[in-house]
Design a protein around this motif. Structure first.
Motif, PDB file in Angstrom:
ATOM      1  N   GLY A 139       0.794  -1.225   0.000  1.00  0.00           N
ATOM      2  CA  GLY A 139       0.000   0.000   0.000  1.00  0.00           C
ATOM      3  C   GLY A 139       0.826   1.274   0.000  1.00  0.00           C
ATOM      4  N   ALA A 140       2.161   1.152   0.186  1.00  0.00           N
ATOM      5  CA  ALA A 140       2.989   2.357   0.275  1.00  0.00           C
ATOM      6  C   ALA A 140       2.935   3.162  -1.027  1.00  0.00           C
ATOM      7  CB  ALA A 140       4.435   1.991   0.603  1.00  0.00           C
ATOM      8  N   ILE A 141       3.046   2.463  -2.151  1.00  0.00           N
ATOM      9  CA  ILE A 141       3.085   3.179  -3.435  1.00  0.00           C
ATOM     10  C   ILE A 141       1.740   3.869  -3.693  1.00  0.00           C
ATOM     11  CG2 ILE A 141       3.318   2.915  -5.955  1.00  0.00           C
ATOM     12  CD1 ILE A 141       5.372   0.675  -5.381  1.00  0.00           C
ATOM     13  N   ASN A 181       7.401  -4.539   4.991  1.00  0.00           N
ATOM     14  CA  ASN A 181       7.203  -4.200   3.577  1.00  0.00           C
ATOM     15  C   ASN A 181       8.570  -4.250   2.908  1.00  0.00           C
ATOM     16  OD1 ASN A 181       6.001  -3.466   1.164  1.00  0.00           O
ATOM     17  ND2 ASN A 181       5.333  -1.427   1.850  1.00  0.00           N
ATOM     18  N   ASP A 228      11.233  -0.368  -0.856  1.00  0.00           N
ATOM     19  CA  ASP A 228      11.141  -0.060  -2.287  1.00  0.00           C
ATOM     20  C   ASP A 228      12.144   0.990  -2.747  1.00  0.00           C
ATOM     21  OD1 ASP A 228       8.934  -1.713  -3.302  1.00  0.00           O
ATOM     22  OD2 ASP A 228       7.686  -0.588  -1.915  1.00  0.00           O
ATOM     23  N   ASP A 234       6.877  -8.093  -5.499  1.00  0.00           N
ATOM     24  CA  ASP A 234       5.503  -8.244  -5.019  1.00  0.00           C
ATOM     25  C   ASP A 234       5.561  -8.785  -3.600  1.00  0.00           C
ATOM     26  OD1 ASP A 234       4.922 -11.325  -4.992  1.00  0.00           O
ATOM     27  OD2 ASP A 234       6.021 -10.905  -6.824  1.00  0.00           O
ATOM     28  N   ASN A 235       4.582  -8.384  -2.832  1.00  0.00           N
ATOM     29  CA  ASN A 235       4.606  -8.768  -1.425  1.00  0.00           C
ATOM     30  C   ASN A 235       4.121 -10.197  -1.191  1.00  0.00           C
ATOM     31  OD1 ASN A 235       5.742  -6.397  -0.739  1.00  0.00           O
ATOM     32  ND2 ASN A 235       4.036  -5.624   0.482  1.00  0.00           N
ATOM     33  N   ARG A 279       0.985  -5.821  -7.524  1.00  0.00           N
ATOM     34  CA  ARG A 279       1.763  -6.372  -8.617  1.00  0.00           C
ATOM     35  C   ARG A 279       1.575  -7.866  -8.796  1.00  0.00           C
ATOM     36  NH1 ARG A 279       7.144  -3.866  -6.949  1.00  0.00           N
ATOM     37  NH2 ARG A 279       5.908  -2.458  -5.713  1.00  0.00           N
TER      38      ARG A 279
HETATM   39  N1  GLU Z   1       5.795  -2.780  -1.690  1.00  0.00           N
HETATM   40  C1  GLU Z   1       4.665  -2.330  -2.467  1.00  0.00           C
HETATM   41  C2  GLU Z   1       3.908  -1.206  -1.743  1.00  0.00           C
HETATM   42  O1  GLU Z   1       3.957  -1.115  -0.545  1.00  0.00           O
HETATM   43  C3  GLU Z   1       3.653  -3.427  -2.717  1.00  0.00           C
HETATM   44  C4  GLU Z   1       4.024  -4.524  -3.615  1.00  0.00           C
HETATM   45  C5  GLU Z   1       2.803  -5.358  -3.953  1.00  0.00           C
HETATM   46  O2  GLU Z   1       1.799  -4.786  -4.401  1.00  0.00           O
HETATM   47  O3  GLU Z   1       2.807  -6.575  -3.773  1.00  0.00           O
HETATM   48  O4  GLU Z   1       3.229  -0.453  -2.373  1.00  0.00           O
END
Ligand code: GLU
Length: 374
Positions: free
Chosen positions: A56-58, A139, A142, A153-154, A217
């Motif tokens: 959710g960070a992005i 997380n 990134d 991807d997580n 992703r």
């Molecule tokens: N690390 C990415 C984020 O926090 C997420 C990756 C994913 O969607 O799996 O936005």
């Protein structure tokens, strides 16, 4: 279903929360997040230990930067993640604080965890947080990870975390109900849900052929990769819809929600790391006899069975073992560097001393440092 007892009895649980669950067009879904936090706290009150892997960070960062897209380039996505991660951690902190639980932010990178020492360090930190009754919120870092070196991807990250903490259950909270009999087709009725998968075979892969999910992703295929990796850590996985009320509590109570994937035979921690986390720095191509010796007889790899060596690697580095058809079937830690193997390949063990002027032992990969892939 008796298999659901696995979830009921799970003590250490990794819960992966996808972007599509937590956010909607970049805005947090406050009710969903609050509800997940409450369920996590309830499970901890029951004596379970929970690690959250939160995406959710992005999405959050892009929104607070006023963008209508998640970043058009990798640096833009990384910038969005840097902005969004602060808010993400703070949101979890506030929500879990209400239930008297502390939160510890843990940002990891694939290259960091490829290093066995750092991997073990991360394990200590995570298990210490759990011992303190805190909730690690993990997380990917990134900001520092470039395309080739990141988890990306997580789903895969959460499976690595399962191995890090030795969890017995992975719960993937996503925006679909689980694995369907076949990929859903827009406009057509939803296919039936598969409640139980004992083994990931060709049929299961076909069923996963696509994903309804537009966000995040990882599609269904990356989820299956994560399931497989978790399964080789000895953990079962439940894939379910994280937006449904109380879903995590229901899974942990052993109810028949989502899709349960059973655990496979467990690889010892170091071998799991070798198979799923470490990135091979080179490869050795083996003759047919050596393949049989490794695959069927449980032997170590000797110089005589090596036909070709590629890559730049030194002693102790992870490398791939390739069969004559070109398939990677095993990974191991090299007892000799690439240059040395170039000189001893195809030769008898007794010749090593003469050829190199020293010997590092008979085995090019010792059995204890070797893992067969599925
Ligand atoms: N690390 C990415 C984020 O926090 C997420 C990756 C994913 O969607 O799996 O936005």
């Amino acid at each position: 279903m008796t298999e659901r007892k696995i979830a009921l009895e799970a003590k250490r649980i990794v819960v992966k929360v996808g972007t599509g669950v937590l956010t909607d067009g970049g805005a947090v879904r406050p009710r969903v997040m609050g509800s997940i936090a409450r369920q996590v706290a309830d499970l901890m009150d029951e004596g379970r230990e929970i690690v959250l892997v939160s995406s959710g960070a992005i999405a959050l960062g892009a929104r607070s930067l006023g963008w209508s897209h998640p970043g058009r380039s990798i640096p833009e996505k990384q910038a969005a993640a840097a902005v969004g991660q602060i808010g993400l951690a703070e949101l979890w902190r506030r929500r879990l604080d209400r239930h008297g639980r502390r939160v510890g932010q843990v940002l990891v990178t694939r290259t960091g965890l490829e290093d066995r020492e750092r991997f073990l360090n991360a394990r200590h930190t995570l298990t210490t947080l759990l011992g303190l009754g805190a909730v690690p919120v993990v997380n990917e870092n990134d900001t520092v990870a470039t395309e080739e070196i990141r988890f990306g991807d997580n789903d895969n990250l959460s499976a690595t975390v399962v191995n890090l903490v030795g969890a017995d259950l992975l719960v993937i909270l996503t925006d679909v109900d689980g694995l369907y009999e076949h990929p859903p087709v827009p406009g057509e009725p939803k296919p039936a849900l598969v409640p139980l998968v004992e083994k990931i075979d060709a049929r299961v892969k076909e069923a996963a052929g696509g994903s309804e999910s537009a966000f995040g992703r990882g599609g269904m295929i990356t989820k299956l990769e994560a399931v497989r990796s978790a399964s080789r850590s000895g953990a079962a996985t439940v894939l379910c819809n994280g937006r449904k009320a109380g879903v995590l509590s229901r899974v942990a109570a052993g109810e028949n929600v989502g899709t349960l994937f059973l655990a496979g035979s467990r690889l010892a921690g170091r071998k799991h790391w070798l198979a799923y986390t470490a990135r091979p720095l080179g490869r050795v191509e083996l003759d047919a006899g050596a393949v049989v010796a490794l695959r069927e007889r449980g032997r170590s790899l000797l110089a005589a069975g090596i036909a070709k060596v590629d890559g730049r690697f030194g002693i102790g580095d992870p490398i791939s073992c390739i069969d004559p058809a070109g398939n990677e079937f095993a990974r191991g830690l090299a007892a000799y560097g690439a240059d040395e193997i170039e000189r001893i390949k195809g030769r008898k063990t007794s010749e090593i001393n003469l050829l190199l002027g020293y010997s590092n032992g008979d085995e090019v990969i010792h059995r204890d440092d070797l893992v067969l892939l599925d």
